[in-house]
Design a protein around this motif. Structure first.
Motif, PDB file in Angstrom:
ATOM      1  N   ILE A 124       0.858  -1.192   0.000  1.00  0.00           N
ATOM      2  CA  ILE A 124       0.000   0.000   0.000  1.00  0.00           C
ATOM      3  C   ILE A 124       0.892   1.239   0.000  1.00  0.00           C
ATOM      4  O   ILE A 124       1.656   1.451   0.942  1.00  0.00           O
ATOM      5  N   ILE A 125       0.771   2.036  -1.042  1.00  0.00           N
ATOM      6  CA  ILE A 125       1.611   3.219  -1.206  1.00  0.00           C
ATOM      7  C   ILE A 125       0.831   4.466  -0.818  1.00  0.00           C
ATOM      8  O   ILE A 125      -0.193   4.796  -1.435  1.00  0.00           O
ATOM      9  N   ASP A 126       1.297   5.161   0.209  1.00  0.00           N
ATOM     10  CA  ASP A 126       0.709   6.443   0.586  1.00  0.00           C
ATOM     11  C   ASP A 126       1.282   7.527  -0.329  1.00  0.00           C
ATOM     12  O   ASP A 126       2.425   7.436  -0.784  1.00  0.00           O
ATOM     13  N   THR A 127       0.492   8.543  -0.620  1.00  0.00           N
ATOM     14  CA  THR A 127       0.947   9.629  -1.504  1.00  0.00           C
ATOM     15  C   THR A 127       0.627  10.973  -0.870  1.00  0.00           C
ATOM     16  O   THR A 127      -0.166  11.076   0.063  1.00  0.00           O
ATOM     17  N   ALA A 128       1.256  12.026  -1.405  1.00  0.00           N
ATOM     18  CA  ALA A 128       1.061  13.368  -0.863  1.00  0.00           C
ATOM     19  C   ALA A 128      -0.388  13.798  -1.017  1.00  0.00           C
ATOM     20  O   ALA A 128      -1.023  13.537  -2.031  1.00  0.00           O
ATOM     21  N   GLY A 129      -0.910  14.477  -0.006  1.00  0.00           N
ATOM     22  CA  GLY A 129      -2.312  14.876  -0.012  1.00  0.00           C
ATOM     23  C   GLY A 129      -2.526  16.339  -0.293  1.00  0.00           C
ATOM     24  O   GLY A 129      -3.435  16.952   0.251  1.00  0.00           O
ATOM     25  N   ARG A 130      -1.690  16.910  -1.128  1.00  0.00           N
ATOM     26  CA  ARG A 130      -1.840  18.331  -1.439  1.00  0.00           C
ATOM     27  C   ARG A 130      -2.643  18.497  -2.723  1.00  0.00           C
ATOM     28  O   ARG A 130      -2.510  17.716  -3.654  1.00  0.00           O
ATOM     29  N   LEU A 131      -3.453  19.544  -2.752  1.00  0.00           N
ATOM     30  CA  LEU A 131      -4.156  19.866  -3.989  1.00  0.00           C
ATOM     31  C   LEU A 131      -3.283  20.808  -4.812  1.00  0.00           C
ATOM     32  O   LEU A 131      -3.612  21.966  -5.039  1.00  0.00           O
ATOM     33  N   HIS A 132      -2.105  20.324  -5.245  1.00  0.00           N
ATOM     34  CA  HIS A 132      -1.244  21.146  -6.079  1.00  0.00           C
ATOM     35  C   HIS A 132      -1.720  21.060  -7.528  1.00  0.00           C
ATOM     36  O   HIS A 132      -2.653  20.336  -7.842  1.00  0.00           O
ATOM     37  N   ASN A 133      -1.078  21.818  -8.400  1.00  0.00           N
ATOM     38  CA  ASN A 133      -1.595  21.883  -9.773  1.00  0.00           C
ATOM     39  C   ASN A 133      -1.441  20.552 -10.494  1.00  0.00           C
ATOM     40  O   ASN A 133      -0.690  19.681 -10.086  1.00  0.00           O
ATOM     41  N   LYS A 134      -2.175  20.418 -11.586  1.00  0.00           N
ATOM     42  CA  LYS A 134      -2.267  19.137 -12.279  1.00  0.00           C
ATOM     43  C   LYS A 134      -0.925  18.632 -12.782  1.00  0.00           C
ATOM     44  O   LYS A 134      -0.642  17.440 -12.719  1.00  0.00           O
ATOM     45  N   SER A 135      -0.090  19.539 -13.263  1.00  0.00           N
ATOM     46  CA  SER A 135       1.187  19.096 -13.830  1.00  0.00           C
ATOM     47  C   SER A 135       2.083  18.487 -12.761  1.00  0.00           C
ATOM     48  O   SER A 135       2.724  17.454 -12.978  1.00  0.00           O
ATOM     49  N   ASN A 136       2.124  19.103 -11.568  1.00  0.00           N
ATOM     50  CA  ASN A 136       2.928  18.545 -10.474  1.00  0.00           C
ATOM     51  C   ASN A 136       2.362  17.215  -9.993  1.00  0.00           C
ATOM     52  O   ASN A 136       3.111  16.271  -9.709  1.00  0.00           O
ATOM     53  N   LEU A 137       1.036  17.163  -9.888  1.00  0.00           N
ATOM     54  CA  LEU A 137       0.396  15.927  -9.432  1.00  0.00           C
ATOM     55  C   LEU A 137       0.635  14.796 -10.425  1.00  0.00           C
ATOM     56  O   LEU A 137       0.968  13.677 -10.038  1.00  0.00           O
ATOM     57  N   MET A 138       0.474  15.095 -11.703  1.00  0.00           N
ATOM     58  CA  MET A 138       0.702  14.086 -12.736  1.00  0.00           C
ATOM     59  C   MET A 138       2.144  13.595 -12.711  1.00  0.00           C
ATOM     60  O   MET A 138       2.411  12.398 -12.819  1.00  0.00           O
ATOM     61  N   GLN A 139       3.070  14.533 -12.563  1.00  0.00           N
ATOM     62  CA  GLN A 139       4.495  14.168 -12.545  1.00  0.00           C
ATOM     63  C   GLN A 139       4.805  13.263 -11.356  1.00  0.00           C
ATOM     64  O   GLN A 139       5.530  12.270 -11.479  1.00  0.00           O
ATOM     65  N   GLU A 140       4.239  13.600 -10.200  1.00  0.00           N
ATOM     66  CA  GLU A 140       4.496  12.818  -8.993  1.00  0.00           C
ATOM     67  C   GLU A 140       3.929  11.407  -9.109  1.00  0.00           C
ATOM     68  O   GLU A 140       4.615  10.411  -8.831  1.00  0.00           O
ATOM     69  N   LEU A 141       2.659  11.299  -9.526  1.00  0.00           N
ATOM     70  CA  LEU A 141       2.018   9.998  -9.631  1.00  0.00           C
ATOM     71  C   LEU A 141       2.621   9.157 -10.749  1.00  0.00           C
ATOM     72  O   LEU A 141       2.748   7.943 -10.621  1.00  0.00           O
TER      73      LEU A 141
END
Length: 374
Positions: free
Chosen positions: A238-255
């Motif tokens: 089970i992988i926990d991930t950051a819970g920030r509502l940052h912009n789509k490009s940062n979120l996409m890059q992270e995931l």
């Protein structure tokens, strides 16, 4: 053990029976003993049925705020109106105010409009029953997370404050009690003490954990975790991930980085991407679900804190908008309060005036939070 005890019993009793004048009394005593053994052997089966009843009754009790508010307003609608059109218009407003959403509310009322020629106070229960069936149709068939011989890799996403970390701990606790070996991955490296919080839960529930340092790239932590999976056998990751509502490009890059780290090590993608949303946040929960689904395709939902809202209809809105399975719902703080989602039980708990069993289930005042249980 039971056979040995019975043999010993008869070895002692039979000589007494041969010499006894009270044969009838002794036979009756033996019959009583066998009856007690029979009841004891079948007690487990009864408990299994009671567990199912307890879950339904507990769900019914925990959705009291949503149900009582909804049903009382329906009573007001029927007592204050006589014509069909006014009743349907008021019912649509009620559904919208219960966070079912404008589009879904309109859909449900249009379905009712086609089905009922007349609506009066006498057939109010028929209207509620029909509404319940249509909600069940929207919620669809129940689905569960399926396991196979391969390691199940699950990424959990969601904004801060929805109960994501605690939900991960409850999932780990649930599966460990089923005999599965669980690895937690502290992929939220941005929030202060997030890794320590997950490590605390890992120790409490008996799960392994891989974590990095604050500020590390999540993909680096996940890469190390996948290396551990290759070295050791795990049933679930089970992988926990950051819970920030940052912009789509940062979120996409992270995931995307997390997904790539998994693929490079085990030559396949993540099995499940599960979103956790807070049921008390209403339409914000729907917005979050849409946002995450636009960035990464969600495979499942967990909706928490449904016991704390008078507007439980948000689950219906999310399911109709996303068509994504709801795996679990949270109806309390205890580990047992993260329950498999059942569409019929949920709709009944939301709309039925009477509880499914005379027992309320476990008294909420006696239930302990997950933190206290652990």
């Amino acid at each position: 053990m039971l056979s040995h005890n019975l043999n010993s019993f008869f070895e002692k009793v039979l000589p007494y029976i041969d010499n006894s004048e009270n044969l009838i009394e002794i036979v009756c005593a033996i019959i009583i003993i066998f009856a007690m053994i029979f009841v004891s052997k079948h007690k487990g089966a009864c408990n299994c049925k009671n567990k199912s009843c307890d879950v339904k009754a507990s769900l019914y009790g925990r959705l009291r705020k949503s149900r009582e508010g909804f049903l009382s307003k329906i009573n007001d609608i029927f007592s204050g109106n006589s014509d069909r059109e006014s009743i349907l218009n008021d019912l649509e407003e009620l559904l919208i105010s219960s966070d079912v959403g404008a589009e879904t509310s309109m859909f449900l009322c249009n379905e009712l409009k086609d089905e009922f020629k007349t609506i009066s106070d006498e057939n109010k229960q028929e209207v509620i029953g029909s509404l319940k069936n249509k909600i069940i149709d929207i919620l669809g068939d129940d689905e569960e997370i399926k396991f196979s011989s391969d390691t199940k890799v699950i990424m959990v996403v969601g904004v801060n404050g929805v109960g994501k970390t605690t939900t991960i701990a409850k999932l780990a606790d649930k599966w460990i009690k089923q005999g599965k070996k669980v690895l937690l991955v502290a992929g939220d490296t941005f929030r202060a003490a997030a890794s320590e919080q997950l490590a605390f839960w890992a120790q409490k529930v008996g799960a392994d954990i891989v974590k990095g340092k604050e500020g590390d790239k999540p993909s680096t932590v996940v890469f190390d975790a996948m290396k551990k999976v290759k070295e050791q056998a795990f049933d679930v990751v089970i992988i926990d991930t950051a819970g920030r509502l940052h912009n789509k490009s940062n979120l996409m890059q992270e995931l995307s980085g997390i997904q790539n780290a998994v693929t490079k090590n085990i030559n396949r993608d993540i099995d499940e991407v599960i979103l956790v949303v807070d049921g008390t946040s209403g339409q914000n929960a729907l917005m979050q679900a849409k946002e995450f689904n636009n960035v990464v395709t969600l495979t499942g939902l967990i909706i928490t804190k449904l016991d704390g809202t008078p507007k439980g209809g948000i689950l219906i809105a999310i399911k109709r908008e996303l068509r994504t399975p709801v795996y679990y719902i949270g109806i309390g703080e205890g580990s047992e309060d993260l329950i498999n989602f059942n569409a019929k039980d949920f709709a009944s708990a939301l709309l039925d005036a009477t509880r499914p069993t005379e027992r309320e289930g476990i008294n909420s005042k006696k239930r302990k939070s997950f933190e206290n249980i652990m």
